[in-house]
Design a protein around this motif. Structure first.
Motif, PDB file in Angstrom:
ATOM      1  N   ILE A 197     -14.148  11.496  -4.178  1.00 38.46           N
ATOM      2  CA  ILE A 197     -13.005  10.626  -3.846  1.00 38.46           C
ATOM      3  C   ILE A 197     -11.765  11.025  -4.637  1.00 38.46           C
ATOM      4  O   ILE A 197     -10.658  11.125  -4.086  1.00 38.46           O
ATOM      5  CB  ILE A 197     -13.358   9.151  -4.101  1.00 38.46           C
ATOM      6  CG1 ILE A 197     -14.443   8.686  -3.120  1.00 38.46           C
ATOM      7  CG2 ILE A 197     -12.117   8.258  -3.963  1.00 38.46           C
ATOM      8  CD1 ILE A 197     -15.029   7.332  -3.454  1.00 38.46           C
ATOM      9  N   LEU A 198     -11.948  11.277  -5.924  1.00 31.86           N
ATOM     10  CA  LEU A 198     -10.799  11.622  -6.771  1.00 31.86           C
ATOM     11  C   LEU A 198     -10.311  13.049  -6.538  1.00 31.86           C
ATOM     12  O   LEU A 198      -9.202  13.389  -6.955  1.00 31.86           O
ATOM     13  CB  LEU A 198     -11.163  11.416  -8.246  1.00 31.86           C
ATOM     14  CG  LEU A 198     -11.482   9.963  -8.644  1.00 31.86           C
ATOM     15  CD1 LEU A 198     -11.755   9.866 -10.134  1.00 31.86           C
ATOM     16  CD2 LEU A 198     -10.347   9.020  -8.262  1.00 31.86           C
ATOM     17  N   SER A 199     -11.135  13.857  -5.856  1.00 29.55           N
ATOM     18  CA  SER A 199     -10.692  15.225  -5.541  1.00 29.55           C
ATOM     19  C   SER A 199      -9.889  15.289  -4.240  1.00 29.55           C
ATOM     20  O   SER A 199      -9.236  16.291  -3.962  1.00 29.55           O
ATOM     21  CB  SER A 199     -11.907  16.156  -5.434  1.00 29.55           C
ATOM     22  OG  SER A 199     -12.672  15.841  -4.268  1.00 29.55           O
ATOM     23  N   LEU A 200      -9.944  14.208  -3.458  1.00 30.26           N
ATOM     24  CA  LEU A 200      -9.187  14.180  -2.208  1.00 30.26           C
ATOM     25  C   LEU A 200      -7.687  14.151  -2.488  1.00 30.26           C
ATOM     26  O   LEU A 200      -7.240  13.658  -3.532  1.00 30.26           O
ATOM     27  CB  LEU A 200      -9.567  12.951  -1.377  1.00 30.26           C
ATOM     28  CG  LEU A 200     -11.009  12.870  -0.848  1.00 30.26           C
ATOM     29  CD1 LEU A 200     -11.251  11.510  -0.204  1.00 30.26           C
ATOM     30  CD2 LEU A 200     -11.276  13.989   0.159  1.00 30.26           C
ATOM     31  N   SER A 201      -6.928  14.626  -1.550  1.00 37.20           N
ATOM     32  CA  SER A 201      -5.469  14.572  -1.699  1.00 37.20           C
ATOM     33  C   SER A 201      -5.004  13.128  -1.563  1.00 37.20           C
ATOM     34  O   SER A 201      -5.673  12.313  -0.897  1.00 37.20           O
ATOM     35  CB  SER A 201      -4.796  15.429  -0.630  1.00 37.20           C
ATOM     36  OG  SER A 201      -5.023  14.867   0.660  1.00 37.20           O
TER      37      SER A 201
ATOM     38  N   LEU B 115       0.853  -1.189   0.000  1.00 37.29           N
ATOM     39  CA  LEU B 115       0.000   0.000   0.000  1.00 37.29           C
ATOM     40  C   LEU B 115       0.888   1.238   0.000  1.00 37.29           C
ATOM     41  O   LEU B 115       1.447   1.631   1.016  1.00 37.29           O
ATOM     42  CB  LEU B 115      -0.913  -0.015   1.236  1.00 37.29           C
ATOM     43  CG  LEU B 115      -2.049   0.995   1.267  1.00 37.29           C
ATOM     44  CD1 LEU B 115      -3.019   0.749   0.118  1.00 37.29           C
ATOM     45  CD2 LEU B 115      -2.797   0.916   2.590  1.00 37.29           C
ATOM     46  N   HIS B 116       1.041   1.834  -1.184  1.00 38.16           N
ATOM     47  CA  HIS B 116       1.903   3.001  -1.326  1.00 38.16           C
ATOM     48  C   HIS B 116       1.067   4.250  -1.564  1.00 38.16           C
ATOM     49  O   HIS B 116      -0.060   4.184  -2.054  1.00 38.16           O
ATOM     50  CB  HIS B 116       2.870   2.824  -2.504  1.00 38.16           C
ATOM     51  CG  HIS B 116       3.782   1.638  -2.362  1.00 38.16           C
ATOM     52  ND1 HIS B 116       4.652   1.491  -1.308  1.00 38.16           N
ATOM     53  CD2 HIS B 116       3.936   0.527  -3.139  1.00 38.16           C
ATOM     54  CE1 HIS B 116       5.326   0.358  -1.436  1.00 38.16           C
ATOM     55  NE2 HIS B 116       4.899  -0.253  -2.547  1.00 38.16           N
ATOM     56  N   GLU B 117       1.652   5.376  -1.239  1.00 37.71           N
ATOM     57  CA  GLU B 117       1.005   6.642  -1.583  1.00 37.71           C
ATOM     58  C   GLU B 117       1.031   6.792  -3.095  1.00 37.71           C
ATOM     59  O   GLU B 117       2.004   6.431  -3.759  1.00 37.71           O
ATOM     60  CB  GLU B 117       1.752   7.804  -0.920  1.00 37.71           C
ATOM     61  CG  GLU B 117       1.014   9.123  -1.019  1.00 37.71           C
ATOM     62  CD  GLU B 117       1.678  10.210  -0.164  1.00 37.71           C
ATOM     63  OE1 GLU B 117       1.841  11.329  -0.673  1.00 37.71           O
ATOM     64  OE2 GLU B 117       2.034   9.911   0.989  1.00 37.71           O
ATOM     65  N   GLU B 118      -0.055   7.285  -3.659  1.00 31.21           N
ATOM     66  CA  GLU B 118      -0.174   7.370  -5.110  1.00 31.21           C
ATOM     67  C   GLU B 118       0.919   8.247  -5.713  1.00 31.21           C
ATOM     68  O   GLU B 118       1.212   9.327  -5.227  1.00 31.21           O
ATOM     69  CB  GLU B 118      -1.550   7.930  -5.488  1.00 31.21           C
ATOM     70  CG  GLU B 118      -2.694   7.056  -4.988  1.00 31.21           C
ATOM     71  CD  GLU B 118      -4.026   7.787  -5.011  1.00 31.21           C
ATOM     72  OE1 GLU B 118      -4.149   8.750  -5.783  1.00 31.21           O
ATOM     73  OE2 GLU B 118      -4.926   7.408  -4.259  1.00 31.21           O
ATOM     74  N   LYS B 119       1.528   7.740  -6.786  1.00 29.75           N
ATOM     75  CA  LYS B 119       2.586   8.496  -7.458  1.00 29.75           C
ATOM     76  C   LYS B 119       2.017   9.411  -8.527  1.00 29.75           C
ATOM     77  O   LYS B 119       2.582  10.435  -8.859  1.00 29.75           O
ATOM     78  CB  LYS B 119       3.589   7.528  -8.097  1.00 29.75           C
ATOM     79  CG  LYS B 119       4.330   6.658  -7.081  1.00 29.75           C
ATOM     80  CD  LYS B 119       5.288   5.704  -7.778  1.00 29.75           C
ATOM     81  CE  LYS B 119       6.013   4.826  -6.764  1.00 29.75           C
ATOM     82  NZ  LYS B 119       6.914   3.850  -7.429  1.00 29.75           N
ATOM     83  N   SER B 120       0.880   9.001  -9.106  1.00 30.79           N
ATOM     84  CA  SER B 120       0.305   9.784 -10.198  1.00 30.79           C
ATOM     85  C   SER B 120      -1.092  10.242  -9.820  1.00 30.79           C
ATOM     86  O   SER B 120      -1.846   9.525  -9.183  1.00 30.79           O
ATOM     87  CB  SER B 120       0.243   8.932 -11.475  1.00 30.79           C
ATOM     88  OG  SER B 120      -0.524   9.572 -12.459  1.00 30.79           O
ATOM     89  N   THR B 121      -1.451  11.443 -10.192  1.00 31.19           N
ATOM     90  CA  THR B 121      -2.780  11.969  -9.925  1.00 31.19           C
ATOM     91  C   THR B 121      -3.554  12.152 -11.226  1.00 31.19           C
ATOM     92  O   THR B 121      -4.567  12.816 -11.265  1.00 31.19           O
ATOM     93  CB  THR B 121      -2.687  13.319  -9.195  1.00 31.19           C
ATOM     94  OG1 THR B 121      -1.903  14.219  -9.992  1.00 31.19           O
ATOM     95  CG2 THR B 121      -2.059  13.162  -7.831  1.00 31.19           C
ATOM     96  N   THR B 122      -3.075  11.575 -12.302  1.00 32.38           N
ATOM     97  CA  THR B 122      -3.729  11.768 -13.599  1.00 32.38           C
ATOM     98  C   THR B 122      -4.402  10.506 -14.123  1.00 32.38           C
ATOM     99  O   THR B 122      -5.305  10.587 -14.934  1.00 32.38           O
ATOM    100  CB  THR B 122      -2.705  12.243 -14.647  1.00 32.38           C
ATOM    101  OG1 THR B 122      -1.634  11.298 -14.703  1.00 32.38           O
ATOM    102  CG2 THR B 122      -2.164  13.615 -14.289  1.00 32.38           C
TER     103      THR B 122
END
Length: 493
Positions: A453-457, A293-300
């Protein structure tokens, strides 16, 4: 006609009815006695067959035969996971018993069924299982009964159960697929200890309320809701069926249900609280918890994954419509749009046709490039899609439990489920005061929740994912085995 003549006519009618009453009473009693004698004779005949076919172990003692009634054991859904985990648990404790599965999957061999269980669920049995292949599974197919489906399938299950009983008479019988009408058959004619695992009641008080309020659902056609007379007739039919369903279900010696929602309905219908317990279905959470479980690398790039069999009650059209509405709100000209990936199993041609209709719906809404279908895929491939997903999607109204929801949460997706049934009462609930996912009810709710959900950091999403992961350990295979073995213990005494 004069008053005297009318009075005389009523007098003669009364005398006629009285003269017929006593003979009718004796005739009814004689018929009931004949029926009891017939059933008792059948029971003795079945027991004789059982003794003739009985096998002995190495110590010379009678080998216990445990049978599971699961006509669609090769379907690959959550119910099948319960079946194989239950057999595995029993094989560990009762090693000398013979295990039987009644199935209608005639197009595959027993070896292929066991291999499929390992491939889809990562479940390996410790001892062999015998499969009794049934010829009359078509009798429980919904397509055979366009009207009075519940009654038709239930009566069909009695005939299918009789075929099963004639082919092999067990000592312990467990209905693991919801065919409650087979329970009296095996208990009274087969002389078996009987138990059942209820995934979803054949009829529920919610179904009665839907018909009563004339709401259109997948099991309540619009033409019935528009006609008050038809609605009343269907309501009477449902009430009568619910009474008989409660009668046959209460014959079970052990009743296991998969969620708080199912428990409430079974208690109200079967009224057998003393032998009823909640046994959460086994979810292979550890396999999914092993996914880093990693922090997301991409936001696109985002993917929304739906996990569940392609059945009408899963309401895949709602997923597609909500996703299309969500895409409409995305920024105009945005190059990379989220993808909706629908993963599920197809049991038969009806399910395959349903998938084709869903694909046409995607084309009508103009989202076919953003929606993918993955049918009957291997377990490892399923894991990969869940590992890469941001949102796990579920839309079934009054889902009895939701193994797919638990797996999505364990894999690290943020779950977006229907605000009803098992997800609302048992799964998507706060863990130590922290949020574990989101609930919705209609297209607007779902599309707005997707956007939220997708707008959250990435940090906030990671926190929700961690909470969800920690909350699902109570649904692990080990927890199921302990609860299941404890519940079925009375059947082996």
């Amino acid at each position: 006609r004069s008053a005297g003549e009318e009075g005389m006519w009523l007098y003669h009618l009364h005398r006629l009815l009285c003269s017929l009453f006593i003979p009718g009473l004796f005739l009814s009693g004689a018929l009931c006695l004949c029926l009891v004698v017939l059933l008792w004779g059948i029971r003795l005949w079945v027991q004789r067959r059982k003794n003739q076919l009985a096998s002995t172990g190495k110590d010379g003692k009678h080998q216990l035969v445990v049978a599971f009634f699961h006509p669609y054991c090769n379907a690959g859904g959550g119910g099948e996971r319960v079946l194989w985990c239950a057999i595995r648990a029993l094989q560990k404790k009762y090693k000398d018993a013979i295990y039987i599965v009644y199935t209608g999957d005639k197009d595959v061999t027993g070896e292929q069924i066991v291999e499929g269980a390992f491939r889809r669920f990562n479940i390996k049995l410790t001892h062999p299982v015998k499969f009794v292949f049934l010829e009359k599974r078509y009798l429980v197919e919904a397509s055979l009964y366009p009207h009075f489906t519940l009654l038709g399938q239930s009566l069909g299950s009695v005939f299918l159960g009789w075929e099963a009983l004639m082919k092999y008479v067990p000592d312990v019988y467990i209905d693991s697929m919801g065919y409650a009408f087979t329970l009296p058959l095996f208990k009274y004619l087969g002389g078996c200890h009987v138990g059942c695992y209820v995934h979803y009641p054949t009829i529920s008080t919610d179904m009665l309320s839907v018909v009563r309020s004339q709401n259109a659902r997948f099991n309540n056609a619009a033409f019935i809701t528009r006609n008050p007379l038809l609605s009343k007739f269907k309501l009477i039919y449902y009430y009568l069926f619910a009474f008989v369903y409660g009668l046959v279900g209460s014959r079970s010696d052990v009743i296991m249900v998969n969620s708080s929602w199912t428990l409430n309905h079974i208690l109200s219908l079967w009224r057998s609280g003393a032998c009823t317990s909640v046994v959460y279905p086994p979810c292979d959470v550890q396999t999914f918890l092993d996914i880093p479980l990693h922090e997301e690398k991409s936001t696109t790039e985002y993917s929304i994954v739906s996990l569940g069999q392609f059945r009408p009650e899963k309401d895949h059209p709602l997923q597609i419509r909500a996703f299309a509405k969500f895409l409409e709100k995305k920024t105009v000209g945005q190059q990379i749009l989220p993808k909706l990936i629908l993963i599920g199993g197809c049991r038969n041609q009806q399910d395959e046709q349903r998938v084709n209709r869903l694909k046409k719906l995607c084309e009508e809404l103009g989202v076919e490039r953003n929606v993918e279908f993955k049918v009957n895929i291997p377990f490892e491939e399923l894991k990969k899609y869940l590992a890469d997903a941001t949102i796990g999607l579920h839309t079934m109204w009054n889902e009895h439990f939701g193994i797919g929801i638990v797996e999505c949460m364990a894999a690290g997706t943020i779950i977006l489920a229907h605000n009803s049934g098992g997800p609302k009462l048992d799964i998507v609930v706060p863990y130590e005061g922290h949020i574990t996912g989101f609930l919705a009810e209609n297209e607007d709710d779902y599309s707005e929740a997707m956007a939220h959900i997708l707008s959250l950091s990435p940090e906030k999403r990671l926190k929700i994912r961690e909470n969800a992961r920690q909350s699902v350990n109570r649904f692990a295979d080990q927890e199921f085995e302990v609860a299941f073995l404890l519940s079925v213990e009375p059947l082996f005494k």
